[in-house]
Design an enzyme around this catalytic site. Structure first.
Site, PDB file in Angstrom:
ATOM      1  CD  GLU A  26       3.597 -33.678  -0.522  1.00 24.95           C
ATOM      2  OE1 GLU A  26       2.478 -33.191  -0.352  1.00 24.95           O
ATOM      3  OE2 GLU A  26       3.767 -34.822  -0.995  1.00 24.95           O
ATOM      4  CG  HIS A  44      -2.132  -0.971   0.887  1.00 28.61           C
ATOM      5  ND1 HIS A  44      -3.415  -0.742   1.279  1.00 28.61           N
ATOM      6  CD2 HIS A  44      -2.172  -2.131   0.191  1.00 28.61           C
ATOM      7  CE1 HIS A  44      -4.199  -1.728   0.851  1.00 28.61           C
ATOM      8  NE2 HIS A  44      -3.447  -2.592   0.202  1.00 28.61           N
ATOM      9  CE  LYS A  99      -9.559  -8.436 -13.192  1.00 27.86           C
ATOM     10  NZ  LYS A  99      -8.587  -7.533 -13.805  1.00 27.86           N
ATOM     11  CG  ASP A 100      -9.401  -9.540  -5.866  1.00 24.95           C
ATOM     12  OD1 ASP A 100      -8.915  -9.706  -7.002  1.00 24.95           O
ATOM     13  OD2 ASP A 100      -8.837  -8.881  -4.983  1.00 24.95           O
ATOM     14  CB  SER A 147      -1.178  -2.869  -7.705  1.00 21.85           C
ATOM     15  OG  SER A 147      -1.830  -3.519  -6.657  1.00 21.85           O
TER      16      SER A 147
END
Lengths: 413, 214
Positions: A279, A208, A235-236, A212
């Site tokens: 894994e 923040h 959107k998320d 972004s």
């Protein structure tokens, strides 16, 4: 009434201004693609893992004589215990998948470059914590692969100079992986996710601060930013819906796909499985470990292979915005790197033969080279691109970025 | 997305190629229906229970499958209903006969590469060699004597009967390894259906909200 309550709170705690500043009005570039969904997805998977994990812990017993049976108790007798357990085991893979895509996006679009170095480095720290958490969690079912995986990996610390043997005993709490190891891994496996949550907070504060990045790879002027809510909340959420379909598809229809059959056999220190595999998310790094004939060298190479990502902001010298978008050579490098990762993953999976060892060694060298050549290629590429003439919109982007920088300098205190 | 698909493809390819690395396993379709599982229980009690334990299955679970208590009582002997299904061979007897203990089988369907296919192929892979000695193609060093008699069965009808029995046993062992499997699929179908509707709605909402921008 609710206004009064909010006022009362706001005089004592900056709730409204926090929500406005960091959620509802948080400025977000409007040109983000769906590749930018994976950060918030990682947060959701973390929450899923913590919730399912807490309920599993209520029925799990960290004791070498009981843990395998307690997992069976969860799978058979606890109400929806099988759901919790499969969500948790699938969730671990989902977490790594989401994080790998999140990292691949950062690499592709050059989001690690200034001013986002700290964002990238805190992310790197989170990756290490995630790996540690997953590794320790894998011991808890106390299956054959749990036991032998933990044995092989803790044994690597023998490579520590001078005090290697002591370090291994100190980590295991015993000369071999046993009850001491199991209980401490359980304690840490419960603790580390909360450290991760703290790390995520720091990661978000850093985000923040710098905001972004976006596909064109620079800070966009204000007119191209839109408020986070409602545009990115919806959107998320949509992205989350798609993710959950894939996640539950695996968790409920193919939950055993990624569980090694050998881990359905209780740990037996007297009997080594014919083939010890970690894994899937550790396979490329494991392949690098095995590619170096000398153990100390292998451990150093494996450690480096994870840490090297942190150096990207220093290695990448290019000033062309947009990461791979406007940088054809970097783009080719990126895809070659992904292919190399997949090859390493395959080599890490199969039992070693003369042939796969050679392929693994070539792929490992290629892995390190793809980092070390970045400074040279990125400068040469920039020179070449500038000489050839950058597309108009890229020139405009660079100009506006420089303008913004200048404004920030004069505008700031 | 591309990377995601590739990883998945890679996982599938490697796990498949790894499973039939040594011997080709016969692929079977496991019948997960209740009648098949129950036939499997009976066959298991006839042919396997004498040696093998099912550590995580209780006699009560067999009642849960739909056997009546009198029937279960025959298998149960002196054990209580919530005792695990214990094999009938004492450990020292097994050690004397085989040099090792027969493994407990409740997780066996998930504990070998190849899973159900492995179980079926292993049971069916007994043969009588030219020297009259019984061998097993899938697990040549196996200490287990041919439990279903496939190595001495020559009549096609008899072999088919044994194959059907082996399949039923696999149905049962598959159930024993994962008793909530069918419930899981059912829940999965509901969840995916619900998520599909929800996600479609979210997609429409996303389109609408973003349309305000231009």
């Amino acid at each position: 009434m609710s206004n009064k309550v909010m006022q009362w709170i706001d005089r004592r705690f900056p709730l409204t201004s926090f929500v406005q500043h960091d959620l509802s009005e948080y400025p977000t570039p409007r040109n983000l693609s769906y590749w930018w969904n994976f950060g918030s997805l990682a947060g959701i998977v973390l929450v899923l893992q913590v919730l399912t994990g807490i309920f599993l812990a209520m029925h799990y017993k960290a004791d070498v004589n009981m843990s395998f049976a307690s997992i069976q108790h969860i799978m058979r007798d606890v109400n929806y215990g099988w759901l919790l357990r499969y969500m948790h085991s699938t969730g671990a893979s989902a977490f790594f998948l989401v994080i790998f895509i999140h990292m691949a996006r950062t690499l592709y679009y050059g989001s690690y470059r200034a001013p986002r170095e700290l964002l990238w480095w805190t992310g790197q720290g989170l990756l290490l914590l995630l790996m540690g958490t997953a590794f320790m969690g894998y011991l808890l079912p106390w299956g054959q692969m749990s036991f032998w995986g933990a044995t092989v990996i803790t044994n690597l610390f023998r490579a520590t100079p001078f005090i290697g043997d002591q370090v291994v005993v100190w980590l295991r709490g015993d000369y071999t992986v046993g009850d001491e190891t199991l209980t401490r891994f359980f304690a840490l496996h419960y603790l580390l996710p909360f450290v991760i949550i703290g790390g995520v907070m720091i990661h978000l504060i850093a985000l923040h601060m710098v905001k972004s990045s976006n596909p064109s790879g620079i800070d966009l002027a204000d007119k191209d930013n839109i408020p986070f809510h409602p545009y990115f909340t919806i959107k998320d959420l949509y992205g989350l819906g798609v993710f959950l379909m894939v996640y539950f598809g695996f968790a409920l229809f193919f939950p055993n796909l990624l569980i090694e059959p050998a881990n359905n056999i209780p740990a037996n220190p007297m009997q080594t499985p014919n083939h010890i595999v970690p894994e899937w998310y550790f396979l490329p790094f494991y392949a690098i470990l095995r590619s170096v004939p000398n153990m100390v060298g292998g451990v150093v190479a494996m450690g480096l292979s994870v840490i090297l990502f942190a150096f990207m902001p220093l290695l990448d010298r290019s000033k062309i915005p947009g990461g791979a978008l406007y940088r054809p050579i970097f783009r080719v490098q990126f895809y070659l790197f992904i292919i190399d990762m997949l090859i390493l993953g395959y080599i890490g999976y199969v039992p070693p033969t003369d042939q796969t060892i050679v392929i693994g060694q070539i792929a490992s060298i290629a892995y390190f080279c793809s980092f070390f050549v970045v400074p040279f290629i990125s400068t040469a590429e920039e020179k070449w691109l500038r000489k050839r003439g950058l597309p108009k919109q890229v020139e405009a982007l660079i100009a506006s970025e420089e303008l913004q920088k200048a404004q920030k300098k004069t505008g700031g205190k | 997305m591309k990377k995601h698909l590739l990883t998945l493809a890679l996982c599938c390819v490697t796990s498949l190629s790894f499973a039939n690395e040594e011997v080709k396993l016969e692929k079977i379709q496991v019948d997960t229906s209740n009648p098949a599982v129950k036939r499997g229980v009976e066959a298991f009690m006839d042919s396997c229970h004498s040696c093998h334990t099912l550590k995580y299955i209780k006699y009560q679970d067999l009642v849960g499958l739909g056997f009546d208590k009198a029937k279960v009582k025959e298998w149960q002997g002196d054990w209580t209903l919530d005792a695990p299904v214990m094999g009938m061979m004492p450990d020292d007897g097994a050690m004397a006969a085989f040099g090792k203990l027969p493994p407990e089988l409740s997780l066996m369907a998930r504990a070998r590469d190849g899973g159900n296919n492995y179980l079926y192929s292993y049971l069916m892979a007994y043969y009588t060699g030219a020297d009259g000695v019984t061998g097993n193609h899938v697990f040549p060093a196996s200490k287990m004597p041919d439990p279903l008699g496939i190595s001495s069965a020559t009549e096609p009808a008899q072999r088919a009967e044994i194959a059907a029995k082996a399949k039923d046993i696999v149905s049962f062992l598959n159930w024993a390894a994962d008793p909530h499997e069918l419930e899981r699929y059912k829940l999965g179908t509901y969840i995916l259906g619900y998520l599909f509707v929800l996600t479609s709605l979210l997609f429409v909402m996303k389109k609408r909200i973003w349309a305000r921008l231009n």
